[in-house]
Design an enzyme around this catalytic site. Structure first.
Site, PDB file in Angstrom:
ATOM      1  N   HIS A   1       1.996   4.209  -3.131  1.00 26.83           N
ATOM      2  CA  HIS A   1       1.973   5.672  -3.043  1.00 26.83           C
ATOM      3  C   HIS A   1       3.302   6.259  -3.517  1.00 26.83           C
ATOM      4  O   HIS A   1       3.329   7.245  -4.257  1.00 26.83           O
ATOM      5  CB  HIS A   1       1.737   6.108  -1.588  1.00 26.83           C
ATOM      6  CG  HIS A   1       0.334   5.933  -1.106  1.00 26.83           C
ATOM      7  ND1 HIS A   1      -0.766   6.335  -1.840  1.00 26.83           N
ATOM      8  CD2 HIS A   1      -0.155   5.427   0.062  1.00 26.83           C
ATOM      9  CE1 HIS A   1      -1.867   6.075  -1.148  1.00 26.83           C
ATOM     10  NE2 HIS A   1      -1.522   5.510   0.000  1.00 26.83           N
TER      11      HIS A   1
ATOM     12  N   HIS B   1       0.842  -1.194   0.000  1.00 31.31           N
ATOM     13  CA  HIS B   1       0.000   0.000   0.000  1.00 31.31           C
ATOM     14  C   HIS B   1       0.881   1.249   0.000  1.00 31.31           C
ATOM     15  O   HIS B   1       0.695   2.160  -0.825  1.00 31.31           O
ATOM     16  CB  HIS B   1      -0.911  -0.010   1.235  1.00 31.31           C
ATOM     17  CG  HIS B   1      -1.776   1.201   1.359  1.00 31.31           C
ATOM     18  ND1 HIS B   1      -3.117   1.188   1.024  1.00 31.31           N
ATOM     19  CD2 HIS B   1      -1.513   2.470   1.778  1.00 31.31           C
ATOM     20  CE1 HIS B   1      -3.620   2.392   1.229  1.00 31.31           C
ATOM     21  NE2 HIS B   1      -2.665   3.184   1.691  1.00 31.31           N
ATOM     22  N   GLU B   2       1.850   1.309   0.909  1.00 29.29           N
ATOM     23  CA  GLU B   2       2.714   2.483   1.005  1.00 29.29           C
ATOM     24  C   GLU B   2       3.665   2.576  -0.183  1.00 29.29           C
ATOM     25  O   GLU B   2       3.918   3.672  -0.704  1.00 29.29           O
ATOM     26  CB  GLU B   2       3.503   2.455   2.322  1.00 29.29           C
ATOM     27  CG  GLU B   2       2.644   2.601   3.558  1.00 29.29           C
ATOM     28  CD  GLU B   2       1.828   3.881   3.582  1.00 29.29           C
ATOM     29  OE1 GLU B   2       2.295   4.895   2.998  1.00 29.29           O
ATOM     30  OE2 GLU B   2       0.732   3.875   4.159  1.00 29.29           O
TER      31      GLU B   2
END
Length: 213
Positions: free
Chosen positions: A28, A24-25
């Site tokens: 980004h 998820h990170e």
């Protein structure tokens, strides 16, 4: 297999939680670099190395408490730093940078659903462990996706909503960001968060249904 012990539950959930939060990170960071901001890249956060993203409370303690106490399993990693003003076309680009995390979780939920289908088609000693881990992977990724899409700053859903609002209204909305985490904590403490997430969780799980049978 009967009811799992706490150690077995941790074993089943550890890898899916770690992957879900890390990717998820990382998503980004990759999106930010793609749209013109190299901040995360220069800080070593554009990586799939989980050690770069782990937050002791959000990545370790909270998921462990969630497993122990039951209910939704969720958590977070160290937020990836993004300089939104450095992005090309900041309003549009910030929308995609914010959406990258939830989209990564959706992709992983699909991946775990395919592993689940593989598990139920096999007949060997790996079938049951893979089935349990796949169910955990589906669950944590759906929860992280719908949680992060809540329209509360600084969550991804808040960033997306801010980018869609007219500039004047977006500025006023951005002033709520310092209170966002307190709002989230209040939702958790009152039990309202689970009630809010549950129908969206059920919807996404239903959409994955064809892959699970």
């Amino acid at each position: 297999m009967g009811e799992l012990t706490l150690v077995q539950q941790i074993t089943v959930w550890a890898l899916p939680v770690l992957f879900a939060i890390t990717l998820h990170e990382a998503a980004h960071a990759y999106a930010a670099k793609h749209f013109g901001d190299a901040t995360a890249y220069m800080m070593g956060r554009m990586t799939l190395n989980p050690l770069k993203h782990i937050d002791p409370i959000g990545t370790v303690l909270l998921p462990l408490l969630s497993i122990t106490l039951g209910g939704f399993i969720f958590g977070w990693a160290k937020p990836v730093p993004v300089n939104f003003s450095a992005l090309r076309n900041p309003r549009v680009s910030s929308r995609w940078v914010a959406a990258a995390g939830p989209l990564a979780n959706l992709g992983m939920a699909v991946m775990w659903a395919l592993f689940f289908r593989l598990a139920i088609s096999m007949d060997n000693s790996y079938s049951e462990p893979l089935r349990l881990m796949s169910r955990a992977g589906i669950s944590i990724n759906i929860v992280l996706m719908v949680l992060n899409l809540l329209p509360i700053l600084p969550l991804d859903g808040g960033r997306i909503l801010e980018s869609l609002l007219p500039p004047g209204l977006a500025y006023k909305y951005s002033q709520l960001e310092p209170y966002g985490m307190w709002i989230l904590i209040a939702l958790i403490a009152t039990g309202m968060l689970s009630s809010i997430l549950r129908p969206f969780y059920a919807l996404v799980y239903a959409l994955l249904g064809p892959l699970l049978h």
